[in-house]
Design a protein around this motif. Structure first.
Motif, PDB file in Angstrom:
ATOM      1  N   ARG A  26      49.725  43.046  41.045  1.00  0.00           N
ATOM      2  CA  ARG A  26      48.642  42.583  40.169  1.00  0.00           C
ATOM      3  C   ARG A  26      47.761  41.552  40.845  1.00  0.00           C
ATOM      4  O   ARG A  26      46.547  41.556  40.680  1.00  0.00           O
ATOM      5  N   THR A  27      48.377  40.653  41.596  1.00  0.00           N
ATOM      6  CA  THR A  27      47.612  39.608  42.280  1.00  0.00           C
ATOM      7  C   THR A  27      46.667  40.213  43.314  1.00  0.00           C
ATOM      8  O   THR A  27      45.488  39.857  43.366  1.00  0.00           O
ATOM      9  N   GLY A  30      43.798  42.045  41.527  1.00  0.00           N
ATOM     10  CA  GLY A  30      42.778  41.104  41.060  1.00  0.00           C
ATOM     11  C   GLY A  30      41.941  40.566  42.198  1.00  0.00           C
ATOM     12  O   GLY A  30      40.713  40.459  42.096  1.00  0.00           O
ATOM     13  N   ALA A  79      40.652  34.883  41.314  1.00  0.00           N
ATOM     14  CA  ALA A  79      41.167  35.955  40.450  1.00  0.00           C
ATOM     15  C   ALA A  79      42.642  36.204  40.710  1.00  0.00           C
ATOM     16  O   ALA A  79      43.415  36.409  39.770  1.00  0.00           O
ATOM     17  N   TYR A  82      44.654  33.468  39.022  1.00  0.00           N
ATOM     18  CA  TYR A  82      44.669  33.657  37.567  1.00  0.00           C
ATOM     19  C   TYR A  82      45.575  34.811  37.166  1.00  0.00           C
ATOM     20  O   TYR A  82      46.415  34.668  36.263  1.00  0.00           O
ATOM     21  N   VAL A  83      45.427  35.947  37.800  1.00  0.00           N
ATOM     22  CA  VAL A  83      46.234  37.122  37.436  1.00  0.00           C
ATOM     23  C   VAL A  83      47.711  36.832  37.656  1.00  0.00           C
ATOM     24  O   VAL A  83      48.559  37.187  36.823  1.00  0.00           O
ATOM     25  N   GLU A  86      48.868  34.454  34.847  1.00  0.00           N
ATOM     26  CA  GLU A  86      48.981  35.151  33.567  1.00  0.00           C
ATOM     27  C   GLU A  86      50.222  36.043  33.540  1.00  0.00           C
ATOM     28  O   GLU A  86      50.960  36.074  32.558  1.00  0.00           O
ATOM     29  N   TYR A  87      50.464  36.740  34.634  1.00  0.00           N
ATOM     30  CA  TYR A  87      51.642  37.606  34.698  1.00  0.00           C
ATOM     31  C   TYR A  87      52.923  36.766  34.627  1.00  0.00           C
ATOM     32  O   TYR A  87      53.877  37.134  33.940  1.00  0.00           O
ATOM     33  N   ALA A 101      46.841  34.498  28.415  1.00  0.00           N
ATOM     34  CA  ALA A 101      45.547  34.267  29.052  1.00  0.00           C
ATOM     35  C   ALA A 101      45.177  32.788  28.971  1.00  0.00           C
ATOM     36  O   ALA A 101      44.689  32.208  29.943  1.00  0.00           O
ATOM     37  N   GLU A 138      39.843  37.634  26.889  1.00  0.00           N
ATOM     38  CA  GLU A 138      40.929  38.378  26.240  1.00  0.00           C
ATOM     39  C   GLU A 138      40.521  38.820  24.835  1.00  0.00           C
ATOM     40  O   GLU A 138      40.762  39.959  24.432  1.00  0.00           O
TER      41      GLU A 138
END
Length: 143
Positions: A26-27, A30, A79, A82-83, A86-87, A101, A138
């Motif tokens: 995911r990182t 992003g 990004a 952040y990703v 959040e994960y 979020a 979100e």
């Protein structure tokens, strides 16, 4: 898993990167997506400036490429942080909702601000801004 595709007529090429860890996947995803947006923004702005001035030179193209790389890396890193945040919050809380979020935005806003050598109130303002922006996005996604 980060993936991209290219299609020309009936020919299609898909590329996927699996790093073996959902957090890393995911990182990186992003980073690549938002980094590309940052680089394209610079390209569009500089193309407009060249059209407006009516001249293009090798020096301008080199400067544009340099700015594209810097902006792409910066916004991609933001990004990615952040990703990842959040994960991580999602995994710790065990729920998927807007609160992830909010917490991820606050944490990444504060972290990025502190890494930029900001102090005290500026870090707090950036944390609040990060949380507000992430939460707003979100909620917009829910519409």
């Amino acid at each position: 898993m980060p993936s991209a595709g290219l299609e020309a007529g009936s020919n299609k090429v898909d590329v996927a990167i699996d790093l073996g860890n959902p957090l890393l996947n995911r990182t990186v995803d992003g980073f690549l997506k938002i980094g590309a947006v940052g680089a394209c923004r610079v390209a569009a702005e500089d193309a407009f400036d060249c059209l407006q001035s009516g001249s293009v030179s090798k020096h301008k193209l080199e400067k544009t490429l340099e700015k594209m790389c810097k902006e792409g890396a910066y916004w991609g890193a933001v990004a990615g942080v952040y990703v990842g945040m959040e994960y991580g919050v999602e995994r710790v809380r065990g729920e998927y909702d807007w609160k992830n979020a909010l917490i991820g935005g606050i944490a990444s806003g504060a972290l990025i601000s502190a890494a930029s050598n900001n102090k005290g109130n500026k870090i707090a303002k950036d944390a609040i801004t990060g949380g507000a922006i992430a939460t707003a996005i979100e909620f917009i996604n829910y519409l």
